[in-house]
Structure formats: C-alpha cells, structure tokens
Design a protein around this motif. Structure first.
Motif, PDB file in Angstrom:
ATOM      1  N   PRO A  60       0.672  -1.269   0.260  1.00 25.91           N
ATOM      2  CA  PRO A  60       0.038  -0.153  -0.042  1.00 25.91           C
ATOM      3  C   PRO A  60       0.815   1.190  -0.158  1.00 25.91           C
ATOM      4  O   PRO A  60       0.418   2.285  -0.507  1.00 25.91           O
ATOM      5  N   GLU A  61       1.975   1.502   0.694  1.00 26.94           N
ATOM      6  CA  GLU A  61       2.814   2.566   0.450  1.00 26.94           C
ATOM      7  C   GLU A  61       3.076   2.938  -0.784  1.00 26.94           C
ATOM      8  O   GLU A  61       3.555   4.178  -0.942  1.00 26.94           O
ATOM      9  N   LEU A  64      -4.593  -8.810 -12.657  1.00 29.37           N
ATOM     10  CA  LEU A  64      -4.461  -8.065 -11.920  1.00 29.37           C
ATOM     11  C   LEU A  64      -5.428  -7.890 -10.945  1.00 29.37           C
ATOM     12  O   LEU A  64      -6.706  -8.343 -10.977  1.00 29.37           O
ATOM     13  N   LYS A  65      -5.020  -7.434  -9.634  1.00 28.80           N
ATOM     14  CA  LYS A  65      -6.189  -7.497  -8.561  1.00 28.80           C
ATOM     15  C   LYS A  65      -5.741  -6.746  -7.120  1.00 28.80           C
ATOM     16  O   LYS A  65      -4.454  -6.733  -6.933  1.00 28.80           O
ATOM     17  N   THR A  66      -6.446  -5.965  -6.518  1.00 23.80           N
ATOM     18  CA  THR A  66      -5.981  -5.689  -5.258  1.00 23.80           C
ATOM     19  C   THR A  66      -6.808  -6.418  -4.133  1.00 23.80           C
ATOM     20  O   THR A  66      -7.730  -6.874  -4.387  1.00 23.80           O
ATOM     21  N   ILE A  67      -5.965  -6.588  -3.178  1.00 24.78           N
ATOM     22  CA  ILE A  67      -6.277  -7.263  -1.980  1.00 24.78           C
ATOM     23  C   ILE A  67      -5.746  -6.489  -0.752  1.00 24.78           C
ATOM     24  O   ILE A  67      -5.135  -5.514  -0.757  1.00 24.78           O
ATOM     25  N   ALA A  68      -6.260  -6.920   0.317  1.00 25.50           N
ATOM     26  CA  ALA A  68      -6.042  -6.571   1.686  1.00 25.50           C
ATOM     27  C   ALA A  68      -5.826  -7.587   2.593  1.00 25.50           C
ATOM     28  O   ALA A  68      -6.444  -8.420   2.733  1.00 25.50           O
ATOM     29  N   SER A 124      -3.244  -3.427  -1.263  1.00 25.76           N
ATOM     30  CA  SER A 124      -2.073  -3.945  -2.111  1.00 25.76           C
ATOM     31  C   SER A 124      -2.499  -4.247  -3.611  1.00 25.76           C
ATOM     32  O   SER A 124      -3.550  -4.588  -3.856  1.00 25.76           O
ATOM     33  N   MET A 125      -1.517  -4.186  -4.240  1.00 22.55           N
ATOM     34  CA  MET A 125      -1.822  -4.405  -6.027  1.00 22.55           C
ATOM     35  C   MET A 125      -0.951  -5.582  -6.370  1.00 22.55           C
ATOM     36  O   MET A 125       0.205  -5.820  -5.995  1.00 22.55           O
ATOM     37  N   VAL A 126      -1.412  -6.609  -6.921  1.00 16.38           N
ATOM     38  CA  VAL A 126      -0.801  -7.937  -7.547  1.00 16.38           C
ATOM     39  C   VAL A 126      -0.991  -7.982  -8.939  1.00 16.38           C
ATOM     40  O   VAL A 126      -2.234  -7.732  -9.258  1.00 16.38           O
ATOM     41  N   GLY A 141       9.121  -1.473  -1.627  1.00 19.16           N
ATOM     42  CA  GLY A 141       7.470  -1.444  -1.648  1.00 19.16           C
ATOM     43  C   GLY A 141       6.900  -2.128  -2.751  1.00 19.16           C
ATOM     44  O   GLY A 141       5.833  -2.561  -2.818  1.00 19.16           O
ATOM     45  N   VAL A 142       7.879  -2.441  -3.605  1.00 12.47           N
ATOM     46  CA  VAL A 142       7.420  -3.418  -4.812  1.00 12.47           C
ATOM     47  C   VAL A 142       8.229  -4.864  -4.837  1.00 12.47           C
ATOM     48  O   VAL A 142       9.367  -4.670  -5.015  1.00 12.47           O
TER      49      VAL A 142
END
Length: 353
Positions: free
Chosen positions: A106-107, A129-133, A161-163, A185-186
């Motif tokens: 997330p940063e 592509l997907k965002t997750i928490a 977060s992004m994957v 962060g990546v």
C-alpha cells in the motif's frame, strides 16, 4: 492472399475451441495464423473440412492474441486457444509467454500506475491484476513467508495492495530490472515458479473484495487498451488527478456476461453489438474509482465518447490519449450517477460470487 514480395509468410498453428450454441457442442479447430498478412484460417478437426477459408482479420484482433489461453474473436465467433498445434509454434511462442508476478504494498499506491507502465514499456503485458487487503490469519502468514517480509510490513500502512501478473519475453528478469527503482515496496517474483506461487496465493485464491460500493464510479479498461500496453498509463492518469482507486480486478468476459453488464446501454449507444464484442476480445480491468460526485467528474476525465472529438478538443483525457475509435475508445465509464454503485457491484460482488 500471399505475403508481399520479400516478406516471409510465417504460419503459426493452434488448437482452438468454439462453443456452438445451436447443437450446444464445443467444436475443435485447427487455427492457422498467417503473421505476415494478418490472415486466419479455420479447419474443423473432427469433420476434416475447411470451416473458414484464409481471410483477413480486423485490426481489433492483435497478433499477440495468438497464444495459448487467449480468447480471439474471429468473425463473430468467440474462440479460445487451448494448445499449440505443432512443435515449431510452441518453440517460437513459449518464451514470449513467460510470466512473472509483482506485489505492490500500500505504501506505493501513488505509483501503482507507473509500476504497471514501467513493465509495459519493457514489452510486458498485463495478464491478471487484483487489489487485495491482507488482514491476518493464515493468508497473512503465508504471504509473509512467500514475499520474504514481516507481517508488520504487510499491514503497517493503510490501503490496499496490488498484485499483477505480467507476460512477455524474459518477464522475470525484465520486471526485476525496471522495478528496482521503486524500492522494497514493490516485490518481484524471482523465478517463474515463484510467480506461480504468488499467483496461486494472491490472484487465484478467493479473497474479500477491497471495493467500498460508496461514492464511486466504475471504469473498465477495455481489452484493446490492455493489449496495447495502456493499462499503467490509464491507472496513472486516474491517480494523478486525485481520485482514489479502492478496487481493481481483471476479468475475462464471455458474450453472455458482457451483454448482461452492457444491457442498460442497449438502444442508447450506437453499434451496441460491437461494443459487447469488444469486451470479449481479451481481459478487461475493472476499477472502482472514488471521489465526490464520482460519476459526473470521472466522465470528464475519460473525455468525449467520440474519440476523434476527444483527440481534437480534450487530448489530455483518457480517450484522447488512448482511444482508437468509438468502439475501441480505451475505457467504459458509468453514464448515470445512479448506476455507479450498481456497476461496481456487478464486477466486484456479482462476478466474484
């Protein structure tokens, strides 16, 4: 149609499947792609006869569509390429489809778009592509071990977060090379096997959506823009203009699903069928975009529906920068303020059930 003089007419062979709704059967074809002339030919394997003689493909079909796992729309028929038809095609294309997965904490949310764009500029293309928490439990523990970071590092910053899974030539090394500038962060998979582990845990396993279904509008990055390498640039435009991206996910839509989603626009937009067809030609990336008066504001960011008008009058809009024509106009965005939550719900809730 022979290749132009001096141009090698390379033929790539694939096994493709098509669901014929009339007899309700899946038919299997030998699909021949002539790369020099952008032609295709279909042979019914079971019947041992030509189903489609060698014909020119429209510009909406990309050469990169011809690879295993991809859908390809040929004269109204939705085919899925399921295998290579010969060793030569396999040898040529297998290295081009090497995959890798990138995890963004997330940063680095403000840089989500530029992360994707950096990989696209290196020749890679978004596959998923997907965002997750990550909130705790077994998933957090497994993620911590897989990513090589502490659980606190995964949960210390607010946001999502992004994957992203990328495919392309030497994708593992290419992603590591171009994303090193973003720091810890990546996190890039260090091998194709590690990428598969990333994919199984973050992209394929069921997870709770990060969508809020509040003060939102829906943006769909259309397949032609994803295949053209415009995903990162579009995400970057959205973030740089102050919008919040609360959820993103890629989907492969069949015609029934695309038609169901777009049904509300039937009789409203010209060439309705062509718009539905476009949504089935590859992955779409659905985005929940949040802002005050999100639907109306974001429509201005997308620009005029007419791409020529967008390029002339609003060249810095998303359609002005990435649109090709009125069908391939880069993005769909919610039209009516009352439909913003409904369209986001369709992708991030209904399709995830």
């Amino acid at each position: 149609m022979p290749a132009p003089s001096g141009v090698k007419d390379e033929i790539l062979g694939f096994v493709a499947e098509w669901y014929d709704p009339r007899p309700q059967l899946v038919k299997t074809f030998l699909l021949k792609y002539y790369s020099a002339t952008h032609d295709a030919e279909l042979i019914d394997i079971k019947a041992h006869r030509c189903f489609l003689k060698r014909s020119k493909l429209p510009s909406s079909v990309f050469p990169s569509d011809f690879n295993v796992g991809n859908p390809v729309l040929i004269y109204g028929r939705e085919l899925k390429i399921v295998d290579y038809a010969d060793p030569q095609t396999r040898k040529k294309l297998s290295p081009v489809t090497e995959s890798t997965v990138v995890f963004c904490l997330p940063e680095v949310t403000p840089s989500f778009g530029s992360v994707v764009q950096s990989c696209e500029e290196a020749g890679l293309r978004v596959s998923s592509l997907k965002t997750i928490a990550l909130a705790g439990g077994t998933t957090l523990s497994n993620a911590s071990v897989l990513l090589g970071v502490s659980p606190d590092a995964l949960t210390s910053s607010t946001g999502v977060s992004m994957v992203v899974e990328f495919k392309g030539q030497d994708s593992v090394q290419a992603a590591q090379r171009v994303l090193a500038k973003y720091g810890p962060g990546v996190i890039c998979a260090n091998s194709e096997g590690a990428g598969r582990d990333f994919s199984e845990l973050f992209l394929e396993a069921p997870s709770e959506t990060t969508a809020t279904f509040d003060s939102c509008t829906c943006c769909l990055i259309k397949p032609h823009a994803v295949k053209a390498g415009s995903t990162g640039g579009i995400i970057d435009t959205i973030l740089s203009q102050g919008y919040e991206i609360s959820a993103m996910q890629s989907f492969l839509l069949d015609r029934a699903v695309a038609g169901e989603f777009f049904e509300v626009y039937k009789g409203v937009v010209e060439n309705y069928g062509a718009h539905v067809d476009e949504l089935t030609t590859g992955k779409v990336v659905a985005i929940e975009v949040r802002a005050e008066d999100a639907v109306t504001t974001f429509r201005k960011t997308c620009g005029p529906y007419d791409v020529e008008m967008a390029k002339e009058l609003a060249p810095k809009t998303i359609r002005g920068q990435h649109g090709v024509d009125n069908i391939r106009n880069a993005v769909h965005c919610t039209d009516l303020p009352t439909d913003g939550v409904n369209e986001c719900d369709y992708f991030f809730n209904v399709l995830n059930l």
